[in-house]
Design a protein around this motif. Structure first.
Motif, PDB file in Angstrom:
ATOM      1  N   VAL A  49       0.846  -1.184   0.000  1.00  0.00           N
ATOM      2  CA  VAL A  49       0.000   0.000   0.000  1.00  0.00           C
ATOM      3  C   VAL A  49       0.890   1.246   0.000  1.00  0.00           C
ATOM      4  O   VAL A  49       1.849   1.310   0.770  1.00  0.00           O
ATOM      5  N   PRO A  50       0.602   2.222  -0.857  1.00  0.00           N
ATOM      6  CA  PRO A  50       1.435   3.433  -0.890  1.00  0.00           C
ATOM      7  C   PRO A  50       1.468   4.140   0.467  1.00  0.00           C
ATOM      8  O   PRO A  50       0.490   4.172   1.188  1.00  0.00           O
ATOM      9  N   HIS A  51       2.636   4.677   0.794  1.00  0.00           N
ATOM     10  CA  HIS A  51       2.829   5.437   2.025  1.00  0.00           C
ATOM     11  C   HIS A  51       3.228   6.863   1.653  1.00  0.00           C
ATOM     12  O   HIS A  51       3.752   7.098   0.566  1.00  0.00           O
ATOM     13  N   GLU A  52       2.975   7.774   2.537  1.00  0.00           N
ATOM     14  CA  GLU A  52       3.396   9.162   2.343  1.00  0.00           C
ATOM     15  C   GLU A  52       4.401   9.494   3.440  1.00  0.00           C
ATOM     16  O   GLU A  52       4.129   9.271   4.623  1.00  0.00           O
TER      17      GLU A  52
ATOM     18  N   MET B 258       3.910  -3.760   6.626  1.00  0.00           N
ATOM     19  CA  MET B 258       4.367  -3.660   8.012  1.00  0.00           C
ATOM     20  C   MET B 258       3.763  -2.434   8.668  1.00  0.00           C
ATOM     21  O   MET B 258       3.379  -1.488   7.993  1.00  0.00           O
ATOM     22  N   GLY B 259       3.714  -2.466   9.965  1.00  0.00           N
ATOM     23  CA  GLY B 259       3.280  -1.297  10.707  1.00  0.00           C
ATOM     24  C   GLY B 259       1.782  -1.046  10.662  1.00  0.00           C
ATOM     25  O   GLY B 259       0.988  -1.951  10.423  1.00  0.00           O
ATOM     26  N   ARG B 260       1.426   0.208  10.845  1.00  0.00           N
ATOM     27  CA  ARG B 260       0.007   0.591  10.956  1.00  0.00           C
ATOM     28  C   ARG B 260      -0.772   0.338   9.673  1.00  0.00           C
ATOM     29  O   ARG B 260      -1.985   0.174   9.708  1.00  0.00           O
ATOM     30  N   ARG B 261      -0.104   0.348   8.556  1.00  0.00           N
ATOM     31  CA  ARG B 261      -0.819   0.200   7.289  1.00  0.00           C
ATOM     32  C   ARG B 261      -0.685  -1.192   6.690  1.00  0.00           C
ATOM     33  O   ARG B 261      -0.859  -1.380   5.503  1.00  0.00           O
ATOM     34  N   SER B 262      -0.368  -2.154   7.508  1.00  0.00           N
ATOM     35  CA  SER B 262      -0.288  -3.520   6.996  1.00  0.00           C
ATOM     36  C   SER B 262      -1.696  -4.046   6.721  1.00  0.00           C
ATOM     37  O   SER B 262      -2.693  -3.464   7.173  1.00  0.00           O
TER      38      SER B 262
END
Length: 160
Positions: A73-76, A139-143
């Motif tokens: 998922v794209p991250h900013e 990984m992390g909050r957007r996994s």
């Protein structure tokens, strides 16, 4: 979520079966584990998975080589940072290529595993040492919110 999980689960099972059929030694080892631990009296059930570590290694290695979503998922970026030697300004959309990371010789650099493109479930025999390198669900909050359902944390399942 269930519809998306169905397609990705089916694709992962197809890849796992393909790897097993193309690696007969791994297939034999997996079958021996199932025959020894489960036996012939019933099919493998969810509650049996915690007792099948090599099968879990096969699943992890399948997800490593063919993650269901090769681009996460794209991250900013929330602040200016450096990624791979590149200056990334705040607010930049960052795409993580899990497929490439899972095949990167610099990430999978141990002498025992000199070929990160090969199917070797033994990579995961040591347990958690390779877990941070494996990110088929992000990984992390957007996994992926369904990662727990997909993997079924076998350590918490009750023994049969």
């Amino acid at each position: 979520m269930i519809l998306a999980g169905t397609e990705t689960s089916a694709a992962t099972i197809e890849w796992a079966m393909s790897f097993l059929l193309n690696n007969l030694d791994v297939l034999r080892k997996t079958r021996n584990e199932i025959d020894t631990i489960i036996g012939d009296d019933h099919l493998v059930e969810e509650s049996d998975l915690s007792r099948l570590p090599y099968l879990q290694n096969v699943i992890s290695e399948t997800l490593r080589l063919f993650p269901a979503a090769p681009l996460l998922v794209p991250h900013e970026s929330s602040s200016d940072c450096i990624i791979g030697g590149y200056d990334v300004p705040r607010g930049t959309i960052v795409l993580v290529n899990a497929w490439s990371i899972h095949r990167d010789e610099k990430v999978w650099d141990e002498k025992v595993w000199d070929d990160p493109t090969s199917f070797k479930p033994e990579r995961f025999e040591s347990g958690v040492s390779e877990a941070y390198k494996l990110m088929p669900f992000g990984m992390g909050r957007r996994s992926c919110p369904e990662a727990g359902l997909a993997l079924l944390d076998c350590q918490t399942l009750p023994d049969a």
